[in-house]
Design a protein around this motif. Structure first.
Motif, PDB file in Angstrom:
ATOM      1  N   ARG A  38     -11.616 -11.806  12.826  1.00  0.00           N
ATOM      2  CA  ARG A  38     -11.173 -12.892  13.691  1.00  0.00           C
ATOM      3  C   ARG A  38     -12.258 -13.310  14.674  1.00  0.00           C
ATOM      4  NH1 ARG A  38      -7.483 -14.461  10.285  1.00  0.00           N
ATOM      5  NH2 ARG A  38      -5.939 -12.862   9.825  1.00  0.00           N
ATOM      6  N   GLY A  39     -13.468 -12.781  14.466  1.00  0.00           N
ATOM      7  CA  GLY A  39     -14.595 -13.157  15.319  1.00  0.00           C
ATOM      8  C   GLY A  39     -14.642 -12.433  16.641  1.00  0.00           C
ATOM      9  N   ARG A  40     -13.854 -11.400  16.813  1.00  0.00           N
ATOM     10  CA  ARG A  40     -13.806 -10.619  18.054  1.00  0.00           C
ATOM     11  C   ARG A  40     -14.819  -9.480  17.988  1.00  0.00           C
ATOM     12  NH1 ARG A  40      -9.790  -7.741  17.624  1.00  0.00           N
ATOM     13  NH2 ARG A  40      -9.217  -7.304  19.797  1.00  0.00           N
ATOM     14  N   ILE A  41     -15.517  -9.251  19.070  1.00  0.00           N
ATOM     15  CA  ILE A  41     -16.431  -8.106  19.151  1.00  0.00           C
ATOM     16  C   ILE A  41     -15.638  -6.920  19.705  1.00  0.00           C
ATOM     17  CG2 ILE A  41     -18.523  -7.185  20.199  1.00  0.00           C
ATOM     18  CD1 ILE A  41     -19.602 -10.051  20.287  1.00  0.00           C
ATOM     19  N   VAL A  42     -15.564  -5.856  18.930  1.00  0.00           N
ATOM     20  CA  VAL A  42     -14.719  -4.713  19.266  1.00  0.00           C
ATOM     21  C   VAL A  42     -15.564  -3.449  19.342  1.00  0.00           C
ATOM     22  CG1 VAL A  42     -12.666  -3.393  18.619  1.00  0.00           C
ATOM     23  CG2 VAL A  42     -12.838  -5.807  17.974  1.00  0.00           C
ATOM     24  N   SER A  43     -15.367  -2.680  20.399  1.00  0.00           N
ATOM     25  CA  SER A  43     -16.045  -1.393  20.556  1.00  0.00           C
ATOM     26  C   SER A  43     -15.237  -0.321  19.841  1.00  0.00           C
ATOM     27  CB  SER A  43     -16.184  -1.048  22.038  1.00  0.00           C
ATOM     28  OG  SER A  43     -16.800   0.215  22.196  1.00  0.00           O
ATOM     29  N   ILE A  44     -15.920   0.437  18.987  1.00  0.00           N
ATOM     30  CA  ILE A  44     -15.258   1.451  18.170  1.00  0.00           C
ATOM     31  C   ILE A  44     -15.746   2.842  18.575  1.00  0.00           C
ATOM     32  CG2 ILE A  44     -14.835   2.269  15.818  1.00  0.00           C
ATOM     33  CD1 ILE A  44     -13.742  -0.530  16.333  1.00  0.00           C
ATOM     34  N   SER A  98      -5.027  -4.542  12.254  1.00  0.00           N
ATOM     35  CA  SER A  98      -3.949  -5.522  12.130  1.00  0.00           C
ATOM     36  C   SER A  98      -4.448  -6.785  11.446  1.00  0.00           C
ATOM     37  CB  SER A  98      -3.396  -5.879  13.519  1.00  0.00           C
ATOM     38  OG  SER A  98      -2.505  -6.976  13.446  1.00  0.00           O
ATOM     39  N   SER A  99      -3.579  -7.379  10.627  1.00  0.00           N
ATOM     40  CA  SER A  99      -3.914  -8.650   9.996  1.00  0.00           C
ATOM     41  C   SER A  99      -3.256  -9.824  10.710  1.00  0.00           C
ATOM     42  CB  SER A  99      -3.493  -8.643   8.518  1.00  0.00           C
ATOM     43  OG  SER A  99      -2.083  -8.522   8.401  1.00  0.00           O
ATOM     44  N   ALA A 100      -2.729  -9.599  11.903  1.00  0.00           N
ATOM     45  CA  ALA A 100      -2.155 -10.696  12.681  1.00  0.00           C
ATOM     46  C   ALA A 100      -3.210 -11.782  12.865  1.00  0.00           C
ATOM     47  CB  ALA A 100      -1.672 -10.187  14.036  1.00  0.00           C
ATOM     48  N   THR A 101      -2.794 -13.030  12.748  1.00  0.00           N
ATOM     49  CA  THR A 101      -3.752 -14.142  12.817  1.00  0.00           C
ATOM     50  C   THR A 101      -3.989 -14.638  14.239  1.00  0.00           C
ATOM     51  OG1 THR A 101      -1.972 -15.735  12.418  1.00  0.00           O
ATOM     52  CG2 THR A 101      -3.157 -14.915  10.493  1.00  0.00           C
ATOM     53  N   ASP A 102      -3.074 -14.304  15.138  1.00  0.00           N
ATOM     54  CA  ASP A 102      -3.155 -14.766  16.522  1.00  0.00           C
ATOM     55  C   ASP A 102      -4.099 -13.852  17.314  1.00  0.00           C
ATOM     56  OD1 ASP A 102      -2.770 -15.516  19.155  1.00  0.00           O
ATOM     57  OD2 ASP A 102      -0.595 -15.700  18.980  1.00  0.00           O
ATOM     58  N   VAL A 103      -5.250 -14.398  17.688  1.00  0.00           N
ATOM     59  CA  VAL A 103      -6.248 -13.606  18.412  1.00  0.00           C
ATOM     60  C   VAL A 103      -5.700 -13.124  19.749  1.00  0.00           C
ATOM     61  CG1 VAL A 103      -8.488 -13.734  19.582  1.00  0.00           C
ATOM     62  CG2 VAL A 103      -8.242 -14.660  17.280  1.00  0.00           C
ATOM     63  N   SER A 104      -4.904 -13.953  20.414  1.00  0.00           N
ATOM     64  CA  SER A 104      -4.352 -13.539  21.705  1.00  0.00           C
ATOM     65  C   SER A 104      -3.426 -12.334  21.547  1.00  0.00           C
ATOM     66  CB  SER A 104      -3.597 -14.702  22.360  1.00  0.00           C
ATOM     67  OG  SER A 104      -2.473 -15.084  21.597  1.00  0.00           O
ATOM     68  N   LYS A 105      -2.738 -12.242  20.403  1.00  0.00           N
ATOM     69  CA  LYS A 105      -1.878 -11.096  20.135  1.00  0.00           C
ATOM     70  C   LYS A 105      -2.722  -9.823  19.964  1.00  0.00           C
ATOM     71  CE  LYS A 105       1.792 -11.332  17.425  1.00  0.00           C
ATOM     72  NZ  LYS A 105       2.673 -11.374  16.220  1.00  0.00           N
ATOM     73  N   LEU A 106      -3.848  -9.957  19.252  1.00  0.00           N
ATOM     74  CA  LEU A 106      -4.736  -8.814  19.066  1.00  0.00           C
ATOM     75  C   LEU A 106      -5.336  -8.366  20.394  1.00  0.00           C
ATOM     76  CD1 LEU A 106      -6.624  -9.992  15.841  1.00  0.00           C
ATOM     77  CD2 LEU A 106      -4.698  -8.408  15.977  1.00  0.00           C
ATOM     78  N   ASP A 107      -5.751  -9.336  21.197  1.00  0.00           N
ATOM     79  CA  ASP A 107      -6.340  -9.012  22.498  1.00  0.00           C
ATOM     80  C   ASP A 107      -5.310  -8.356  23.410  1.00  0.00           C
ATOM     81  OD1 ASP A 107      -8.775 -10.045  21.733  1.00  0.00           O
ATOM     82  OD2 ASP A 107      -8.458 -12.001  22.673  1.00  0.00           O
ATOM     83  N   ASP A 108      -4.084  -8.876  23.402  1.00  0.00           N
ATOM     84  CA  ASP A 108      -3.022  -8.320  24.239  1.00  0.00           C
ATOM     85  C   ASP A 108      -2.699  -6.891  23.820  1.00  0.00           C
ATOM     86  OD1 ASP A 108      -1.096  -8.663  26.345  1.00  0.00           O
ATOM     87  OD2 ASP A 108       0.467  -8.759  24.815  1.00  0.00           O
ATOM     88  N   VAL A 163      -8.843  -3.812  15.581  1.00  0.00           N
ATOM     89  CA  VAL A 163      -9.709  -4.490  14.613  1.00  0.00           C
ATOM     90  C   VAL A 163      -8.856  -5.459  13.796  1.00  0.00           C
ATOM     91  CG1 VAL A 163     -11.220  -4.194  12.609  1.00  0.00           C
ATOM     92  CG2 VAL A 163     -11.263  -2.515  14.481  1.00  0.00           C
ATOM     93  N   GLY A 164      -9.201  -6.734  13.851  1.00  0.00           N
ATOM     94  CA  GLY A 164      -8.475  -7.749  13.098  1.00  0.00           C
ATOM     95  C   GLY A 164      -9.068  -7.954  11.722  1.00  0.00           C
ATOM     96  N   ILE A 165      -8.214  -7.911  10.703  1.00  0.00           N
ATOM     97  CA  ILE A 165      -8.654  -8.186   9.333  1.00  0.00           C
ATOM     98  C   ILE A 165      -8.056  -9.517   8.872  1.00  0.00           C
ATOM     99  CG2 ILE A 165      -8.942  -5.757   8.742  1.00  0.00           C
ATOM    100  CD1 ILE A 165      -6.224  -6.028   7.186  1.00  0.00           C
ATOM    101  N   ASP A 166      -8.514 -10.014   7.742  1.00  0.00           N
ATOM    102  CA  ASP A 166      -8.031 -11.279   7.195  1.00  0.00           C
ATOM    103  C   ASP A 166      -7.486 -11.030   5.794  1.00  0.00           C
ATOM    104  OD1 ASP A 166      -7.552 -13.825   6.344  1.00  0.00           O
ATOM    105  OD2 ASP A 166      -9.560 -14.606   6.720  1.00  0.00           O
ATOM    106  N   ALA A 167      -6.158 -10.997   5.686  1.00  0.00           N
ATOM    107  CA  ALA A 167      -5.525 -10.703   4.397  1.00  0.00           C
ATOM    108  C   ALA A 167      -4.524 -11.793   4.039  1.00  0.00           C
ATOM    109  CB  ALA A 167      -4.833  -9.338   4.441  1.00  0.00           C
TER     110      ALA A 167
END
Length: 365
Positions: free
Chosen positions: A42-48, A126-136, A146-150
């Motif tokens: 989803r184009g988010r930079i995530v620290s792992i 998560s494959s949720a498409t809403d970036v705000s949901k992933l961020d929240d 980590v957002g995936i695209d499925a």
């Protein structure tokens, strides 16, 4: 003057040493933390965090991809769909046959922050498409998300599938496995494309896929204009492309399209057969019906795409459209796909047929 110059040089040298020391110290500190970053789908930079061994899988496709990578033993939480083993269609997802979720926490969905946090997971996929949901979700749990695209058009030949695998391979320290699987998929597709170029009849194949499934609805007229096995082989899909998931067509549209091959997804085979029988008078002049060229396929999708099924179906469809060119033992080829996607557990074609329906074969309709 010389003395002043020497002092200036000395001070400059000390400054370099101090700065270097800070840089070295900072670099060592970062290494000790063991964190790295990824850019998710989803184009988010995530620290792992390093050494991830506990993960939560949410929304369609997440658990399936994790299983492909051989990381099922890391899963400590799944959503309500992957937990619902009593659902009549549950085992239509091949990954549900391969992996027993008993004992894995049902965390519900992306909004159940406490249940997710209580798993002790270090990463949420998560494959949720809403970036705000992933961020929240990440903000409320303090866990890397980590957002995936499925999505519905992310078939086995899609760039998104290989990117998902490589992304999760890095996150879960399974990069070698991700490369193995993506190379296998690429090589299989290339082999089948090369074979199709030798065929003189595939270009004349007009194919229809019915019996698909989406949100608990299926049947003969649930179809798609976007099926990778047809595209890879160069066969003509008689249904128009529509962005997204399987959609409904009508008997009149199938009659007008006049496919000379009909393929039926196994997921709701009985309901599909009833529709076929009800409309048999209307369908009787369709070439595929007149010539008895009606075939079943392994389930293409349930809670996301069964990507292994798409390769299995690819082998089968090729053998149907041109058995002279696609001259191989179909069962052996399909079994090899299962072994590659689910290594080390001995998953058999017979296991899939028992749980999902007839699999790939001729239908006497």
């Amino acid at each position: 003057m010389t003395s002043g110059k020497n002092k200036l040089i000395a001070l400059f040298a000390v400054a370099i040493v101090v700065i270097a020391g800070v840089v070295i110290f900072t670099a060592d500190n970062s290494k000790d933390d063991g964190d790295f970053t990824v850019t998710d789908m989803r184009g988010r930079i995530v620290s792992i965090p390093s050494n991830v061994d506990k993960i939560v899988c949410l929304s369609a496709g997440s658990l399936r991809l994790v299983e492909y990578l051989g990381a099922a033993d890391m899963v400590v939480g799944i959503d309500k769909e992957d937990s619902n083993v009593s659902k009549p269609t549950y085992y239509k997802g091949t990954y549900h046959i391969a992996f027993d979720v008993k004992g894995i926490a049902n965390v519900g969905n992306e909004e159940n922050f406490k249940a997710i946090k209580d798993t002790g997971a270090q990463v949420i996929i998560s494959s949720a498409t809403d970036v705000s949901k992933l961020d929240d979700l990440q903000d409320k749990t303090g866990i890397s998300v980590v957002g995936i695209d499925a999505g519905g058009n992310r078939g086995v030949a899609s760039d998104e599938l290989s990117k998902n695998l490589k992304l999760l391979g890095k996150v879960l320290d399974k990069s070698d496995r991700a490369d193995q699987l993506t190379n296998y998929i690429k090589d299989t597709i290339k082999t089948m494309e090369d074979l199709s170029k030798k065929s003189t009849v595939i270009k004349d194949a007009k194919c229809y896929l019915g019996g698909m499934f989406f949100y608990m609805k299926g049947g003969l007229y649930k179809t798609t204009g976007n099926l990778d096995p047809f595209s890879i082989l160069g066969a003509n899909n008689v249904m128009p492309f529509k962005e997204g998931n399987p959609y409904d067509t009508k008997v009149q549209e199938v009659v007008i399209a006049n496919p000379n091959y009909m393929f039926i997804d196994s997921i709701t085979i009985d309901a599909t057969k009833k529709q076929f029988d009800d409309d048999k008078e209307l369908l009787k002049n369709v070439d595929a019906v007149k010539e008895g060229k009606i075939y079943s396929l392994f389930v293409d999708r349930f809670y996301g795409i069964n990507w292994e099924s798409e390769l299995m179906n690819l082998y089968y469809i090729g053998s149907v459209l041109d058995p002279k060119v696609f001259d191989y033992n179909v069962d052996e080829k399909m079994q090899s796909v299962l072994y590659m996607f689910y290594p080390g557990i001995g998953l058999k074609l017979s296991n899939i047929k028992d749980k999902q329906g007839p699999g790939a074969g001729v239908l006497d309709w």
